[in-house]
Scaffold this motif. Structure first.
Motif, short mmCIF file in Angstrom:
data_model
loop_
_atom_site.label_atom_id
_atom_site.label_comp_id
_atom_site.label_asym_id
_atom_site.label_seq_id
_atom_site.Cartn_x
_atom_site.Cartn_y
_atom_site.Cartn_z
N ILE A 84 -2.09 -5.06 -7.19
CA ILE A 84 -1.14 -4.83 -6.09
C ILE A 84 -1.87 -4.69 -4.76
O ILE A 84 -1.46 -5.27 -3.76
N TYR A 85 -2.96 -3.94 -4.75
CA TYR A 85 -3.72 -3.80 -3.51
C TYR A 85 -4.31 -5.14 -3.07
O TYR A 85 -4.28 -5.49 -1.89
N ALA A 86 -4.85 -5.89 -4.02
CA ALA A 86 -5.44 -7.20 -3.70
C ALA A 86 -4.39 -8.16 -3.16
O ALA A 86 -4.64 -8.89 -2.19
N THR A 87 -3.20 -8.17 -3.78
CA THR A 87 -2.16 -9.08 -3.29
C THR A 87 -1.66 -8.64 -1.92
O THR A 87 -1.29 -9.48 -1.10
N PHE A 131 0.82 -1.21 0.00
CA PHE A 131 0.00 0.00 0.00
C PHE A 131 0.85 1.26 0.00
O PHE A 131 0.49 2.26 -0.63
N MET A 132 1.99 1.23 0.67
CA MET A 132 2.86 2.40 0.72
C MET A 132 3.58 2.62 -0.61
O MET A 132 3.85 3.77 -0.99
N GLN A 133 3.92 1.55 -1.31
CA GLN A 133 4.71 1.63 -2.55
C GLN A 133 3.97 0.96 -3.72
O GLN A 133 4.58 0.27 -4.53
N ALA A 134 2.67 1.18 -3.79
CA ALA A 134 1.85 0.50 -4.81
C ALA A 134 2.36 0.77 -6.22
O ALA A 134 2.43 -0.15 -7.05
N GLU A 135 2.74 1.99 -6.51
CA GLU A 135 3.24 2.33 -7.87
C GLU A 135 4.51 1.54 -8.19
O GLU A 135 4.68 1.05 -9.31
N GLY A 136 5.41 1.43 -7.22
CA GLY A 136 6.65 0.67 -7.43
C GLY A 136 6.39 -0.80 -7.69
O GLY A 136 7.03 -1.41 -8.55
N PHE A 137 5.43 -1.37 -6.97
CA PHE A 137 5.07 -2.77 -7.20
C PHE A 137 4.40 -2.92 -8.57
O PHE A 137 4.63 -3.91 -9.27
N PRO A 140 -3.54 -5.86 -17.21
CA PRO A 140 -4.55 -4.85 -16.86
C PRO A 140 -4.70 -4.71 -15.35
O PRO A 140 -4.32 -5.61 -14.59
N LEU A 141 -5.22 -3.59 -14.93
CA LEU A 141 -5.56 -3.36 -13.51
C LEU A 141 -4.39 -3.60 -12.57
O LEU A 141 -4.53 -4.23 -11.52
N ARG A 142 -3.24 -3.07 -12.94
CA ARG A 142 -2.03 -3.34 -12.15
C ARG A 142 -2.15 -2.85 -10.71
O ARG A 142 -1.79 -3.58 -9.79
N LEU A 143 -2.63 -1.63 -10.50
CA LEU A 143 -2.75 -1.14 -9.12
C LEU A 143 -3.76 -1.96 -8.31
O LEU A 143 -3.45 -2.34 -7.17
N PRO A 144 -4.94 -2.25 -8.84
CA PRO A 144 -5.85 -3.10 -8.06
C PRO A 144 -5.24 -4.47 -7.74
O PRO A 144 -5.49 -5.02 -6.66
N ILE A 164 -3.54 -7.27 0.44
CA ILE A 164 -4.56 -7.76 1.38
C ILE A 164 -4.42 -9.28 1.53
O ILE A 164 -4.51 -9.81 2.64
N LEU A 165 -4.21 -9.97 0.42
CA LEU A 165 -4.04 -11.42 0.46
C LEU A 165 -2.86 -11.80 1.37
O LEU A 165 -2.96 -12.75 2.15
N GLU A 166 -1.76 -11.07 1.27
CA GLU A 166 -0.60 -11.37 2.11
C GLU A 166 -0.92 -11.20 3.59
O GLU A 166 -0.48 -12.00 4.42
N LEU A 167 -1.69 -10.17 3.92
CA LEU A 167 -2.07 -9.98 5.32
C LEU A 167 -2.95 -11.13 5.80
O LEU A 167 -2.72 -11.71 6.87
N VAL A 168 -3.96 -11.49 5.01
CA VAL A 168 -4.86 -12.57 5.38
C VAL A 168 -4.10 -13.89 5.53
O VAL A 168 -4.29 -14.63 6.50
N LEU A 169 -3.23 -14.19 4.57
CA LEU A 169 -2.45 -15.43 4.64
C LEU A 169 -1.51 -15.44 5.84
O LEU A 169 -1.33 -16.48 6.49
N GLY A 170 -0.91 -14.30 6.13
CA GLY A 170 -0.03 -14.21 7.30
C GLY A 170 -0.78 -14.51 8.59
O GLY A 170 -0.29 -15.23 9.46
N ILE A 171 -1.99 -13.99 8.70
CA ILE A 171 -2.82 -14.26 9.88
C ILE A 171 -3.22 -15.73 9.93
O ILE A 171 -3.13 -16.39 10.97
#
Length: 140
Positions: free
Chosen positions: A53-56, A32-38, A47-51, A58-65
């Motif tokens: 990045i945001y979705a992945t 989220f802090m470096q979405a453009e860089g990702f 397509p939809l590169r920024l979405p 969130i996925l990383e947070l959910v998987l970590g939990i």
């Protein structure tokens, strides 16, 4: 294996899981802090590169939990390993195209290639720490 060795291994895996979960939660924040860089790590034709990045993120947070929840731990470890394989092409693309690490103005080309070595290590780590030894049951 004696009980002492088993307990040490279990503690090491617990610590490994916690560190990995923190790492994945941190990756979420960084997405989220470096979405453009990702997003730059994905080819222009995606397509939809920024979405994505945001979705992945969130996925990383959910998987970590979920990695910390005993009931979901093993399956989550496998899902994370698959996820890490699926995102590996983005790291290859970044190395080939000399795309700096997110948040950096530039990254040494050698560092971009060296980063690729860590993906298999992360896969090994999550599979190792998400697998518990089967407990021996004392049958009458």
């Amino acid at each position: 294996m004696n009980r002492s060795t088993s307990t040490r291994g279990s503690k090491a895996k617990s610590i490994g899981r916690i560190i990995f979960a923190i790492f994945f939660a941190g990756a979420c924040v960084f997405h989220f802090m470096q979405a453009e860089g990702f997003a730059k790590m994905l080819p222009d034709w995606v397509p939809l590169r920024l979405p994505i990045i945001y979705a992945t993120g969130i996925l990383e947070l959910v998987l970590g939990i979920m990695l910390l929840i005993p009931r979901t731990r093993r399956l989550t470890g496998i899902v994370i390993a698959i996820y890490l394989v699926l995102i590996f092409p983005a790291n290859i693309y970044a190395a080939v195209k000399h795309i700096p690490a997110p948040g950096a103005e530039s990254t040494a080309p050698a560092a971009l290639w060296i980063r690729l070595i860590f993906q298999p290590l992360l896969i090994w780590w999550v599979l190792w720490c998400s697998r518990e030894r089967p407990r021996k049951h004392n049958l009458p």
